[in-house]
Each structure stands twice: as C-alpha cells, then as structure tokens.
Design a protein around this motif. Structure first.
Motif, PDB file in Angstrom:
ATOM      1  N   ALA A 161     -25.470 -73.526 -89.951  1.00  0.00           N
ATOM      2  CA  ALA A 161     -24.182 -73.830 -90.572  1.00  0.00           C
ATOM      3  C   ALA A 161     -23.131 -73.760 -89.481  1.00  0.00           C
ATOM      4  O   ALA A 161     -23.151 -72.876 -88.636  1.00  0.00           O
ATOM      5  CB  ALA A 161     -23.865 -72.838 -91.681  1.00  0.00           C
ATOM      6  N   HIS A 162     -22.284 -74.710 -89.495  1.00  0.00           N
ATOM      7  CA  HIS A 162     -21.187 -74.784 -88.538  1.00  0.00           C
ATOM      8  C   HIS A 162     -20.012 -75.371 -89.299  1.00  0.00           C
ATOM      9  O   HIS A 162     -20.192 -76.051 -90.294  1.00  0.00           O
ATOM     10  CB  HIS A 162     -21.565 -75.670 -87.352  1.00  0.00           C
ATOM     11  CG  HIS A 162     -20.511 -75.769 -86.300  1.00  0.00           C
ATOM     12  ND1 HIS A 162     -20.207 -74.722 -85.469  1.00  0.00           N
ATOM     13  CD2 HIS A 162     -19.687 -76.775 -85.965  1.00  0.00           C
ATOM     14  CE1 HIS A 162     -19.236 -75.093 -84.646  1.00  0.00           C
ATOM     15  NE2 HIS A 162     -18.907 -76.332 -84.931  1.00  0.00           N
ATOM     16  N   THR A 163     -18.841 -75.156 -88.860  1.00  0.00           N
ATOM     17  CA  THR A 163     -17.687 -75.659 -89.569  1.00  0.00           C
ATOM     18  C   THR A 163     -17.815 -77.164 -89.782  1.00  0.00           C
ATOM     19  O   THR A 163     -17.933 -77.930 -88.834  1.00  0.00           O
ATOM     20  CB  THR A 163     -16.395 -75.343 -88.786  1.00  0.00           C
ATOM     21  OG1 THR A 163     -16.337 -73.936 -88.591  1.00  0.00           O
ATOM     22  CG2 THR A 163     -15.176 -75.823 -89.534  1.00  0.00           C
ATOM     23  N   GLY A 164     -17.873 -77.572 -91.034  1.00  0.00           N
ATOM     24  CA  GLY A 164     -17.934 -78.985 -91.369  1.00  0.00           C
ATOM     25  C   GLY A 164     -19.335 -79.549 -91.502  1.00  0.00           C
ATOM     26  O   GLY A 164     -19.500 -80.713 -91.841  1.00  0.00           O
ATOM     27  N   GLN A 165     -20.377 -78.727 -91.250  1.00  0.00           N
ATOM     28  CA  GLN A 165     -21.745 -79.228 -91.376  1.00  0.00           C
ATOM     29  C   GLN A 165     -22.707 -78.070 -91.596  1.00  0.00           C
ATOM     30  O   GLN A 165     -22.444 -76.946 -91.195  1.00  0.00           O
ATOM     31  CB  GLN A 165     -22.142 -80.011 -90.136  1.00  0.00           C
ATOM     32  CG  GLN A 165     -22.029 -79.225 -88.847  1.00  0.00           C
ATOM     33  CD  GLN A 165     -22.361 -80.062 -87.643  1.00  0.00           C
ATOM     34  OE1 GLN A 165     -23.309 -80.827 -87.679  1.00  0.00           O
ATOM     35  NE2 GLN A 165     -21.589 -79.904 -86.581  1.00  0.00           N
ATOM     36  N   ALA A 166     -23.838 -78.391 -92.271  1.00  0.00           N
ATOM     37  CA  ALA A 166     -24.845 -77.373 -92.540  1.00  0.00           C
ATOM     38  C   ALA A 166     -26.165 -78.055 -92.849  1.00  0.00           C
ATOM     39  O   ALA A 166     -26.193 -79.227 -93.239  1.00  0.00           O
ATOM     40  CB  ALA A 166     -24.412 -76.491 -93.709  1.00  0.00           C
TER      41      ALA A 166
END
Length: 196
Positions: A68-73
């Motif tokens: 998970a990363h800011t804006g995507q997972a």
C-alpha cells in the motif's frame, strides 16, 4: 460490478476469493466495505504519506503478499498449485478510484472491475464491404468470368503409339564402350581372386 459466486469460488480459494473480490456479499462484508470506502481510500492529496508492504509464505508454498502506498494498493494470494487471486487499486490523475480484482488459475486470467472496457458486440451482424473491397471483389469476379468463358484448346483424342515395348538396341559406340569396360572389370576381378 456484478460478480456471481461461480466467478469467485473455486475449491482452492473459496475464502480468499470472498475476501479479495470487492462487491461480494458474504462473511467478509467489513473488508469489502473498507474496499468501497471512498472517503478513507489512500489519496495522494493526504498530507501524511505512508507506505507498507508485506509477504508471508507457509511450508506448502502458499503465499500472501501486497503493498500500500499513497494512491495505490495491491493484495495477492497464491496457493501451493500456483493459482492466484488478488486485487489492485489506484487513483487516476483525475481523482477516480479504480479497483480491479482478478483470479488466475487453470481456467485462465479473469479480471473484474467496473472500469474495464467493454468490447463491441457483433452477434448476428453480417460484415459489410468497404468501397475498396467491393471494387476489388467486382474486378476479381470480372477477371474470373473472362477466364472461365474463354475458348478451350482441344486436345486430340488419339495419342500416337510410340511402342514402349520395343527393346533398346545399342549403338556401335555403346557396344564398344561396354566391351572395353568388361575387359577392365574382368581383369580386376581376376587379380583379386588370385590374391585370396
């Protein structure tokens, strides 16, 4: 998105499919609610940036992994036979949330999402020729009929008898060459017989 139980349940991952495929009504409603919670979905506009990733594997080779990363997972599960289910999500530059769930097993790769393009349907529609194809077809048919209707050369019904049963006679030159060859052949043959 309409996903039926037959799309997501298979013997190897019945529970995992329900967890990963968004929109499934089942015992994992809380997880699916989290996936569809647009207000709390990670956004690149969040002032607090975060990143996380994980992988876990058991002694049978079953693996669960994701990030998970800011804006995507993404989340994925792979069983001991190589079958895999998972999903990924991201936010487009326009701010639209995209979620894609998938199953990859012996029946192939199947993706589920409301954002996948839909192919046009051509069921029971006969294709139509373009102007160029129609002109080429007409030109070909005209040439075909021209060749088909031309006069045919007549082959005589009687074939001359050339007497294939006749024996072949040697010319004097061939007879002389055969005689010389046999003299040399017999001389070599006799010399080898003496040596034995």
């Amino acid at each position: 998105m309409t996903i039926t139980a037959s799309d997501i349940v298979s013997p190897w991952n019945a529970g995992w499919s329900a967890v990963i495929v968004a929109g499934h009504d089942g015992p994992y409603d809380d997880f699916n609610d989290q996936l569809n919670d647009h207000e709390n979905f990670p956004s690149s506009d969040d002032p607090e940036m975060f990143s996380t990733q994980y992988i876990a594997q058991d002694e049978l080779g079953q693996t669960s992994f994701g990030y998970a990363h800011t804006g995507q997972a993404a989340t994925n599960y792979r069983d001991a036979w190589g079958n895999q289910v998972g999903n990924w999500a991201f936010i487009t530059p326009e701010g639209q949330q995209i979620i894609v769930a998938y199953i990859a097993d012996d029946q192939g790769f199947r993706a589920f999402s409301e954002n996948l393009p839909v192919a046009p349907s051509f069921i029971n529609e006969a294709p139509t020729d373009t102007i160029e194809v129609a002109a080429a077809r007409a030109e070909h048919l005209a040439a075909y009929h021209l060749v088909k209707n031309r006069p045919v050369a007549v082959i005589p019904a009687e074939v001359p008898n050339v007497g294939f049963i006749q024996s072949v006679t040697d010319t004097p030159e061939v007879m002389l060459a055969k005689t010389e060859f046999m003299k040399v052949f017999n001389a070599i043959k006799n010399s080898r017989a003496v040596q034995k």
